[in-house]
Design a protein around this motif. Structure first.
Motif, PDB file in Angstrom:
ATOM      1  N   GLN A  44      -3.170  -5.111  -0.776  1.00 27.29           N
ATOM      2  CA  GLN A  44      -3.550  -3.738  -0.515  1.00 27.29           C
ATOM      3  C   GLN A  44      -4.933  -3.651   0.115  1.00 27.29           C
ATOM      4  O   GLN A  44      -5.161  -2.843   1.030  1.00 27.29           O
ATOM      5  N   GLY A  45      -5.869  -4.477  -0.334  1.00 25.16           N
ATOM      6  CA  GLY A  45      -7.212  -4.440   0.231  1.00 25.16           C
ATOM      7  C   GLY A  45      -7.217  -4.762   1.712  1.00 25.16           C
ATOM      8  O   GLY A  45      -7.885  -4.080   2.510  1.00 25.16           O
ATOM      9  N   ARG A  50     -13.639   4.202  -1.790  1.00 27.84           N
ATOM     10  CA  ARG A  50     -13.482   3.873  -3.208  1.00 27.84           C
ATOM     11  C   ARG A  50     -12.832   5.003  -4.002  1.00 27.84           C
ATOM     12  O   ARG A  50     -12.116   4.758  -4.986  1.00 27.84           O
ATOM     13  N   THR A  67       0.844  -1.194   0.000  1.00 29.38           N
ATOM     14  CA  THR A  67       0.000   0.000   0.000  1.00 29.38           C
ATOM     15  C   THR A  67       0.879   1.243   0.000  1.00 29.38           C
ATOM     16  O   THR A  67       1.611   1.506   0.956  1.00 29.38           O
ATOM     17  N   THR A 117      -7.140  -7.467  -6.545  1.00 29.94           N
ATOM     18  CA  THR A 117      -7.292  -6.819  -5.244  1.00 29.94           C
ATOM     19  C   THR A 117      -8.703  -6.296  -5.023  1.00 29.94           C
ATOM     20  O   THR A 117      -9.325  -6.560  -4.000  1.00 29.94           O
ATOM     21  N   PHE A 118      -9.219  -5.560  -5.990  1.00 30.01           N
ATOM     22  CA  PHE A 118     -10.507  -4.891  -5.814  1.00 30.01           C
ATOM     23  C   PHE A 118     -11.526  -5.205  -6.905  1.00 30.01           C
ATOM     24  O   PHE A 118     -12.585  -4.598  -6.928  1.00 30.01           O
ATOM     25  N   THR A 159      -3.271   2.626 -12.189  1.00 31.62           N
ATOM     26  CA  THR A 159      -2.816   1.275 -11.918  1.00 31.62           C
ATOM     27  C   THR A 159      -3.151   0.418 -13.116  1.00 31.62           C
ATOM     28  O   THR A 159      -3.746   0.883 -14.090  1.00 31.62           O
ATOM     29  N   LEU A 171      -9.174   4.782  -5.200  1.00 29.79           N
ATOM     30  CA  LEU A 171      -8.687   3.841  -6.203  1.00 29.79           C
ATOM     31  C   LEU A 171      -8.420   4.553  -7.519  1.00 29.79           C
ATOM     32  O   LEU A 171      -9.280   5.297  -8.014  1.00 29.79           O
ATOM     33  N   ILE A 173     -15.258  -4.601  -3.164  1.00 30.67           N
ATOM     34  CA  ILE A 173     -14.931  -3.433  -2.344  1.00 30.67           C
ATOM     35  C   ILE A 173     -15.775  -3.423  -1.078  1.00 30.67           C
ATOM     36  O   ILE A 173     -15.281  -3.124   0.025  1.00 30.67           O
ATOM     37  N   TYR A 206     -12.895  -2.740 -11.558  1.00 32.56           N
ATOM     38  CA  TYR A 206     -13.271  -2.772 -10.150  1.00 32.56           C
ATOM     39  C   TYR A 206     -14.652  -3.401  -9.989  1.00 32.56           C
ATOM     40  O   TYR A 206     -15.495  -3.343 -10.901  1.00 32.56           O
ATOM     41  N   ALA A 218      -5.305  -4.336 -10.060  1.00 35.65           N
ATOM     42  CA  ALA A 218      -6.647  -3.813  -9.780  1.00 35.65           C
ATOM     43  C   ALA A 218      -7.660  -4.937  -9.635  1.00 35.65           C
ATOM     44  O   ALA A 218      -8.487  -4.928  -8.719  1.00 35.65           O
ATOM     45  N   VAL A 235      -4.919   9.155  -3.313  1.00 30.29           N
ATOM     46  CA  VAL A 235      -4.916   7.971  -4.178  1.00 30.29           C
ATOM     47  C   VAL A 235      -4.063   6.900  -3.506  1.00 30.29           C
ATOM     48  O   VAL A 235      -3.097   7.206  -2.797  1.00 30.29           O
TER      49      VAL A 235
END
Length: 539
Positions: free
Chosen positions: A146-147, A215, A96, A192-193, A184, A218, A206, A201, A189, A166
């Protein structure tokens, strides 16, 4: 969208630079347009570890080191600035990297090695949307991601996210410094999300992480095979390159290394393993053929090829286990006044293999302080031997450690479906013939080793080559950059296959049975460490 005319390289530009910012070193590598490596320059990476499980890295220092590596490359390649057709960047995954106003760092980055989010992972994994999140991402939740780290920050240190505009990954941070663009890529992306099927996404993912209110942090998702941005004037001044040079944002380093080492191309079910400090085991499959295991572990990471993804399982530690067992010998020799360098000990591995019998001991290679994440997730998992007797000596331990790496690799590939029909290896340890033989027999597959020196940098440079039109698509690029560098197939030893077929059930049974013991040991270690810290000196 391919680079605009204004971003196209000038006539005569014949070099693509790949940047690979790893955990231990940041490299800048120059390739000719046909994939031949010309030169490389590197700068050691630096990060800090804490007793609380933290592993952090300075954002500003990382950019300065990246710029220094590029300047170092310029010292080795004459007229590099005018010869550079494009550059691309990849880097260590997960983690992160928080960026705030005027693109300034909010705090040091939390790296993929950071284990502080472990309690948050346990909480989220047990949540009502846990399986839905896994079905979308194809990726098991762990402390690296990261999440998980953002969710942990949101509860324990919300001010970090409050000050951010960000949230980036390492390569995204370098891309921001190179181009001024916050973005990214589809690989990080989506695992992770997002959703690996759409490469976008996903609201459910999320929500499952408890981050719907965050959010806005991101960044935009861009694909570096289709979109480039020009090198900013300030970055050009710092790196010695030419302003306006097209820059491609690569995918995460795992798939860039796999792409450069040969995860794509060839007949049958080809797999690729990176045998480095960590072990990364990958196979390229069509999006619709992904096998999601019931344990909810592993990753599904998109490739820069339409409708193709990698299924991934990762061992937290691979060659770190070899370093540990060789370190035992080094420490004992030092006690008696003898020095043995790491290279000297590595050179003796094949002799120790000859002096030991295969398949006698189970070794679980979970030597990392962060536990294990593939094909199961347990931050408390630790390495250990099962089956030692008084007849075993040091060569038996060395063999058991190497066999443990092979069985852990098989454990990972079995979690993705059938074992592969061919295994392609990358990483320094792949140079060991003894280790190759063990890995080959453990997974029932012939082994081919790529002679590509810098596979990660090559993978992202391949994306830039497609982006600027040097190749019409990735398949054509692979034919020049990858296939010619694959060595001949080395068939597994049938006798060893039989041995490891017999050993693997014991490996799995012991791994499953040891879970409660690992969990009970974890607080004991913490309590003992605390007591030691308070003990008066000399007690």
């Amino acid at each position: 969208m391919v680079a605009s005319d204004a971003e196209r390289p000038v006539a005569g530009a014949d070099v693509i630079i790949g940047i690979d910012s790893g955990t231990s070193v940041i490299k800048a590598v120059a390739f000719e347009l046909n994939g031949r490596q010309i030169a490389s320059a590197s700068v050691p990476n630096r990060y800090a570890s804490g007793a609380d499980g933290s592993a952090t890295q300075s954002l500003s220092q990382t950019w300065r080191d990246c710029a220094a590596a590029l300047r170092g490359l310029g010292d080795k390649v004459e007229n590099l600035a005018t010869r550079t057709a494009a550059l691309a960047v990849t880097a260590q995954g997960d983690g992160t990297w928080l960026v705030g106003r005027q693109d300034k760092p909010v705090a040091d980055a939390w790296l993929w090695l950071d284990a502080r989010a472990a309690p948050t992972v346990e909480r989220l994994a047990a949540g009502p949307l846990g399986r839905a999140r896994f079905e979308a991402t194809g990726t098991g939740l762990n402390t690296c991601q990261q999440g998980s780290q953002m969710a942990h920050m949101d509860r324990r240190a919300p001010e970090l996210l409050d000050h951010a505009e960000v949230v980036l990954h390492c390569k995204d941070w370098l891309y921001l410094n190179l181009t001024g663009v916050r973005a990214t890529d589809p690989s990080e992306a989506s695992f992770t999300f997002g959703n690996f099927r759409t490469r976008r996404y996903d609201d459910t993912v999320i929500e499952a992480l408890g981050l719907s209110g965050r959010r806005k942090l991101l960044p935009e998702i861009i694909d570096g095979t289709m979109v480039t941005h020009p090198l900013a004037a300030e970055a050009a001044a710092e790196t010695g390159l030419k302003a306006g040079t097209p820059v491609s944002l690569g995918y995460v380093d795992m798939v860039m290394t796999a792409l450069g080492a040969g995860v794509c191309g060839g007949e049958g079910d080809v797999a690729c393993s990176i045998v480095g400090s960590t072990g990364v085991h990958m196979r390229a499959v069509p999006t619709g053929a992904v096998h999601l295991n019931k344990e909810g572990s592993g990753y599904v990471i998109t490739l820069p090829v339409p409708d193709l993804v990698t299924q991934v399982q990762t061992n937290m530690a691979t060659t770190l286990n070899i370093d540990w067992v060789l370190g035992l010998a080094s420490d004992v020799l030092k006690e008696f006044g003898h020095e043995a360098g790491h290279g000297d000990l590595v050179a003796r591995i094949d002799r120790w293999l000859d002096d030991s019998r295969p398949g006698q001991i189970v070794y679980h290679p979970y030597i990392s302080e962060a536990g294990e994440r593939g094909p199961f997730v347990n931050a408390n998992a630790r390495a250990g031997f099962v089956g030692l007797s008084v007849n075993h000596r040091y060569p038996s331990l060395v063999r058991a450690v190497l066999e443990g790496l092979g069985l852990a690799m098989r454990d990972c590939y079995a979690a993705m479906g059938d074992l592969p029909s061919e295994l392609r290896l990358s990483g320094g340890a792949a140079r060991s013939q003894g280790l190759r033989g063990i890995l080959s027999a453990a997974v029932h597959a012939p082994v081919r080793v790529s002679s590509r020196e810098e596979a990660g940098a090559a993978g992202c440079a391949m994306m830039a080559a497609v982006a600027i039109g040097a190749y019409p698509d990735m398949d054509a690029c692979i034919a020049d950059w990858v296939t010619p560098l694959l060595g001949p197939a080395e068939a597994p030893d049938p006798a060893l296959i039989g041995v490891y077929d017999g050993l693997f059930p014991a490996f799995g049974a012991a791994r499953r049975a040891l879970g409660p013991a690992w969990d009970m040991l974890a607080p004991q270690r913490r309590n003992t460490a605390g007591a030691s810290a308070k003990m008066p000196q000399g007690a």
